[in-house]
Design an enzyme around this catalytic site. Sequence first.
Site, PDB file in Angstrom:
ATOM      1  CB  SER A   1      -0.964   0.091   1.306  1.00 28.98           C
ATOM      2  OG  SER A   1      -0.073   0.073   2.280  1.00 28.98           O
TER       3      SER A   1
ATOM      4  CD  GLN B   1       3.049   1.464   4.159  1.00 24.57           C
ATOM      5  OE1 GLN B   1       3.739   1.081   5.275  1.00 24.57           O
ATOM      6  NE2 GLN B   1       2.426   0.482   3.786  1.00 24.57           N
TER       7      GLN B   1
ATOM      8  CG  HIS C   1       5.308   4.530   8.726  1.00 24.31           C
ATOM      9  ND1 HIS C   1       4.209   3.657   8.565  1.00 24.31           N
ATOM     10  CD2 HIS C   1       6.183   4.085   7.756  1.00 24.31           C
ATOM     11  CE1 HIS C   1       4.532   2.728   7.810  1.00 24.31           C
ATOM     12  NE2 HIS C   1       5.743   3.024   7.278  1.00 24.31           N
TER      13      HIS C   1
ATOM     14  CE  LYS D   1       6.116  -0.272  10.439  1.00 26.52           C
ATOM     15  NZ  LYS D   1       5.028  -0.735   9.500  1.00 26.52           N
TER      16      LYS D   1
ATOM     17  CD  GLU E   1       8.694   1.208   7.097  1.00 26.46           C
ATOM     18  OE1 GLU E   1       8.102   0.484   7.529  1.00 26.46           O
ATOM     19  OE2 GLU E   1       8.412   1.961   6.248  1.00 26.46           O
TER      20      GLU E   1
ATOM     21  CG  HIS F   1       6.727   4.759   2.204  1.00 24.68           C
ATOM     22  ND1 HIS F   1       6.725   5.592   3.293  1.00 24.68           N
ATOM     23  CD2 HIS F   1       6.918   3.604   2.690  1.00 24.68           C
ATOM     24  CE1 HIS F   1       6.376   4.737   4.484  1.00 24.68           C
ATOM     25  NE2 HIS F   1       6.505   3.418   3.945  1.00 24.68           N
TER      26      HIS F   1
ATOM     27  NE  ARG G   1      -2.427  -0.576   5.723  1.00 31.10           N
ATOM     28  CZ  ARG G   1      -2.299  -0.876   6.724  1.00 31.10           C
ATOM     29  NH1 ARG G   1      -3.194  -0.149   7.437  1.00 31.10           N
ATOM     30  NH2 ARG G   1      -1.482  -1.887   7.241  1.00 31.10           N
TER      31      ARG G   1
ATOM     32  CE  LYS H   1      -3.805  -5.172   5.491  1.00 28.13           C
ATOM     33  NZ  LYS H   1      -2.316  -5.454   6.139  1.00 28.13           N
TER      34      LYS H   1
END
Length: 384
Positions: free
Chosen positions: A108, A110, A112, A135, A137, A237, A256, A262
């Site tokens: 997806s 999304q 954070h 979060k 990454e 991203h 998302r 979802k």
Amino acid sequence: MAAERVFPLACVVQQYSWGKMGSNSEVAQLLASSDPQARISEDKPYAELWMGTHRRGDSKILDNRIPQKTLSQWITENQDCLGSRVKDTFNGQLPFLFKVLSVETALSIQAHPNKELAEKLHRQAPEHYPDANHKPEIAIALTSFQGLCGFRPVEEIVTFLKSKSEKKVVVEQLNLLVKRISQEVAAGNKMENIYGELLLQLHHQYPGDIGCFAIYFLNLLNLQPGEAMFLEANVPHAYLKGDCVECMACSDNTVRAGLTPKFIDVPTLCEMLSYTPTPSKDRLFCPKQSQEDPYLFIYDPPVPDFTVMKIEVPGSVTEYEVLALDSASILLVVQGTVTASTPTAEATIPLQRGGVLFIGANEPVSLKLTVPKDLLIFRACCLL
């Protein structure tokens, strides 16, 4: 006898539907190589390998001398293994989750939240935001890896919207755009200038999802092995295809935007996103080569939770000394065969492709190459 502070791990594989199938997956290949008992099902996806203490994927300890069965249990009872600063900063928890991802179908689009927003969202909607942590990454390519990251420069977006008078189509009629591109491709016409084949690929995976349009607004990155992108808070991203090593702060908070069945939280997403446009070259996150160790490259993003090290040792070298750190770390062998030893360990630990080793803080480890082939290792740690 001193307690064991360096030991091998058995790690959890997640079989999400977007993962590569069977032995086409890097995750499956690592699993099969490291565990002779593993049986790879060619009709099942192998999406992620989790190395750490996450409650949905706690790594198991492969050392019968250690009474604790999982890494989280062992860390709880051996707090000093984290390193003094890590222990105090992160309340006695391992602050990162280390992963390998094998992506066949796009994940997806999304973003954070930062820590402040994560705490707010967790209070308001814990069913969608299950913890209060941020979060960030980093994704480091193992194979050719394609992803979207951050908004394109405005002039690029405008060019796409003006291209072939598609502005109205792009905004309102995805199916018409897909139909026209399909006809052009069938006629043998090249559509790279508007990413025609990528649009068809995403539309095939997510029919009618307007998230397909994101390829015209977000930077498309095609990473080669060793290249990386860092995904800080609020940056939109998506991972599209390929295999990568990923390290992240321990959190499940995801907002998302598309390419997903979802929950999509549109108000939160629009309020939180970073809309700062950047060229794609500025989204690459380059490692720094160690001045003391010619085989060591360090990916050190501007967050306290994690750092990733890449170690590339030529097969002509017979032994390599792993740097002792004031941090717990997890080491993954991607290529090569070694035996690991420490000054306090009674026996050596054999490691080959897919092998995972936990190293307690301030523990020196020596790796002896048992096969004269190049060694590729990734190591996750916390450098405060």
